[in-house]
Design a protein around this motif. Structure first.
Motif, PDB file in Angstrom:
ATOM      1  N   UNK A 288       0.856  -1.190   0.000  1.00  0.00           N
ATOM      2  CA  UNK A 288       0.000   0.000   0.000  1.00  0.00           C
ATOM      3  C   UNK A 288       0.892   1.241   0.000  1.00  0.00           C
ATOM      4  N   UNK A 289       1.539   1.541  -1.112  1.00  0.00           N
ATOM      5  CA  UNK A 289       2.477   2.674  -1.171  1.00  0.00           C
ATOM      6  C   UNK A 289       1.798   3.991  -0.802  1.00  0.00           C
ATOM      7  N   UNK A 290       2.500   4.786   0.018  1.00  0.00           N
ATOM      8  CA  UNK A 290       2.011   6.111   0.375  1.00  0.00           C
ATOM      9  C   UNK A 290       0.882   6.128   1.370  1.00  0.00           C
ATOM     10  N   UNK A 291       0.526   4.994   1.930  1.00  0.00           N
ATOM     11  CA  UNK A 291      -0.589   4.913   2.887  1.00  0.00           C
ATOM     12  C   UNK A 291      -0.026   4.812   4.302  1.00  0.00           C
ATOM     13  N   UNK A 292      -0.551   5.605   5.233  1.00  0.00           N
ATOM     14  CA  UNK A 292      -0.094   5.555   6.628  1.00  0.00           C
ATOM     15  C   UNK A 292      -0.758   4.384   7.344  1.00  0.00           C
ATOM     16  N   UNK A 293      -0.194   4.018   8.505  1.00  0.00           N
ATOM     17  CA  UNK A 293      -0.717   2.861   9.237  1.00  0.00           C
ATOM     18  C   UNK A 293      -2.142   3.086   9.735  1.00  0.00           C
ATOM     19  N   UNK A 294      -2.519   4.342   9.930  1.00  0.00           N
ATOM     20  CA  UNK A 294      -3.864   4.616  10.419  1.00  0.00           C
ATOM     21  C   UNK A 294      -4.920   4.608   9.329  1.00  0.00           C
ATOM     22  N   UNK A 295      -4.508   4.515   8.091  1.00  0.00           N
ATOM     23  CA  UNK A 295      -5.449   4.512   6.970  1.00  0.00           C
ATOM     24  C   UNK A 295      -6.225   3.191   6.937  1.00  0.00           C
ATOM     25  N   UNK A 296      -7.515   3.229   6.572  1.00  0.00           N
ATOM     26  CA  UNK A 296      -8.316   1.998   6.507  1.00  0.00           C
ATOM     27  C   UNK A 296      -7.690   0.922   5.620  1.00  0.00           C
ATOM     28  N   UNK A 297      -7.061   1.330   4.517  1.00  0.00           N
ATOM     29  CA  UNK A 297      -6.443   0.345   3.629  1.00  0.00           C
ATOM     30  C   UNK A 297      -5.282  -0.361   4.329  1.00  0.00           C
ATOM     31  N   UNK A 298      -4.513   0.410   5.125  1.00  0.00           N
ATOM     32  CA  UNK A 298      -3.398  -0.188   5.865  1.00  0.00           C
ATOM     33  C   UNK A 298      -3.921  -1.094   6.974  1.00  0.00           C
ATOM     34  N   UNK A 299      -4.976  -0.653   7.651  1.00  0.00           N
ATOM     35  CA  UNK A 299      -5.552  -1.465   8.724  1.00  0.00           C
ATOM     36  C   UNK A 299      -6.065  -2.797   8.193  1.00  0.00           C
ATOM     37  N   UNK A 300      -6.576  -2.768   6.976  1.00  0.00           N
ATOM     38  CA  UNK A 300      -7.072  -4.014   6.382  1.00  0.00           C
ATOM     39  C   UNK A 300      -5.925  -5.002   6.178  1.00  0.00           C
ATOM     40  N   UNK A 301      -4.792  -4.507   5.637  1.00  0.00           N
ATOM     41  CA  UNK A 301      -3.632  -5.377   5.424  1.00  0.00           C
ATOM     42  C   UNK A 301      -3.099  -5.900   6.752  1.00  0.00           C
ATOM     43  N   UNK A 302      -3.000  -5.011   7.747  1.00  0.00           N
ATOM     44  CA  UNK A 302      -2.494  -5.425   9.053  1.00  0.00           C
ATOM     45  C   UNK A 302      -3.447  -6.402   9.737  1.00  0.00           C
ATOM     46  N   UNK A 303      -4.726  -6.256   9.474  1.00  0.00           N
ATOM     47  CA  UNK A 303      -5.697  -7.207  10.014  1.00  0.00           C
ATOM     48  C   UNK A 303      -5.497  -8.591   9.422  1.00  0.00           C
ATOM     49  N   UNK A 304      -5.253  -8.643   8.108  1.00  0.00           N
ATOM     50  CA  UNK A 304      -4.963  -9.930   7.474  1.00  0.00           C
ATOM     51  C   UNK A 304      -3.673 -10.527   8.036  1.00  0.00           C
ATOM     52  N   UNK A 305      -2.683  -9.656   8.253  1.00  0.00           N
ATOM     53  CA  UNK A 305      -1.412 -10.122   8.806  1.00  0.00           C
ATOM     54  C   UNK A 305      -1.609 -10.709  10.204  1.00  0.00           C
TER      55      UNK A 305
END
Length: 353
Positions: A288-305
């Motif tokens: 997710x280039x350019x996306x911060x950890x607080x962004x919903x898109x980042x949270x989705x990836x971290x949730x999968x992780x």
């Protein structure tokens, strides 16, 4: 346990080092060589201390545990009078024994020998006594002498009350009333490492120190004991990563082929398979280039992780690096090998179980 709470994998060797740095958490086992025949030891039941002789064990019991049976009292006496040209001093402990022409001199030698060096013949101990011609030390001995220590039985000892005793009398009471129940004759002994490293018998102490130094260099025996305890008692899982390094985790590593997962999870698995040793930050920057950890898109990836880590499909190492499990573990059932967390091996694509 930190391993279970964090869900991270820790090097088994590092865990062993924690025990080595705290000898009180390690156990030493002592047994005679097969050539020793019917040799036995005498072990203190209170702390595990071991001696090669009954006398040595009794001396330890009196020296180390006298306070459990007696309360100390300071009893003032008259200052010693006389012409004292020198004072005897224990060359091993620095204890002042008194002038050789004072009536208490021989008794003091016996007291110190019994309480500290009973494993040593008294004639050998006498060779460690030095005579010092120092007025300041003579005066120091006089100040010590006027404060005589007496021992009174504690109520918790369960014995009938008695008057104050001298040290020798208190030790004699312990030998007569306590030693038989608190000293065991054994063929094999197990005791804490910190106690084992204080043994007075030189052959035993030498053997303990040699074994301990070997473990400090490489804790082979401790690693064997840890692996068994972690797997069978604490239900941990052990796997190998890289060139032979073993790691411990509370979650069993379970390989998952990316093609068997949904797209979002497949992206995480594929990235970490191709980039072993990456961190969460690196993975997010790639997926997710350019996306911060607080962004919903980042949270989705971290949730999968997080789900993949919880299921054992991704291994998170102690330093925060991530990897996919490969192969089989040695102690637990399927899936225990992994790409190492960092270093030269981090670029490897597989590891042997």
């Amino acid at each position: 346990m930190l391993i279970r709470k964090s869900r991270r994998s820790y090097p088994l060797l590092n865990i062993a080092s924690l025990f080595i740095n705290r000898p009180e958490t390690c156990e030493v086992r002592i047994e005679p060589d097969t050539a020793a025949g019917g040799m036995s030891f005498h072990q203190c039941r209170l702390c595990g201390y071991v001696s090669m002789s009954r006398r040595g064990a009794e001396g330890h019991l009196a020296a180390a545990h006298i306070d459990e049976y007696f309360a100390k009292e300071e009893s003032p006496v008259e200052a010693p009078s006389g012409n004292f040209m020198c004072v005897a001093r224990c060359g091993l402990s620095g204890i002042l024994l008194g002038p050789p022409n004072h009536h208490s001199f021989q008794e003091k030698i016996r007291d110190v020998h019994r309480s500290r060096y009973s494993h040593m013949p008294i004639d050998e101990y006498r060779r460690h006594i030095e005579m010092v011609r120092d007025p300041a030390l003579i005066e120091a001995w006089k100040q010590e002498y006027v404060k005589q220590t007496r021992y009174r039985l504690r109520e918790s000892s369960g014995a009938p009350s008695a008057g104050p005793m001298k040290r020798a009398e208190a030790e004699a009471w312990i030998a007569a009333n306590v030693a038989d129940t608190q000293i065991a004759e054994v063929r094999k002994a197990a005791l804490r490492a910190d106690v084992a490293r204080t043994l007075d018998d030189r052959p035993l102490l030498r053997s303990v120190e040699e074994a301990w130094n070997r473990e400090v260099k490489f804790p082979r025996s401790l690693l064997v004991a840890l692996r068994g305890a972690l797997v069978h008692r604490y239900h941990m899982h052990i796997f190998r990563a890289g060139k032979g390094g073993y790691f411990v985790c509370s979650i069993r590593p379970v390989p998952l082929e990316p093609q068997h997962a949904v797209e979002a999870i497949r992206d995480v698995l594929t990235y970490l398979r191709d980039n072993p040793g990456s961190t969460r930050e690196k993975m997010l920057a790639a997926l997710r280039p350019g996306v911060s950890e607080g962004d919903p898109a980042a949270k989705e990836v971290l949730g999968h992780l997080a789900w993949l880590i919880e299921r054992g499909h991704i291994i998170e190492f102690f330093d925060g690096t991530l990897s996919v499990p490969l192969g089989r573990s040695e102690e637990s059932s399927p899936a225990g090998s992994a790409v190492p967390p960092s270093g030269e091996d981090a670029a490897a694509k597989s590891a042997q179980a």
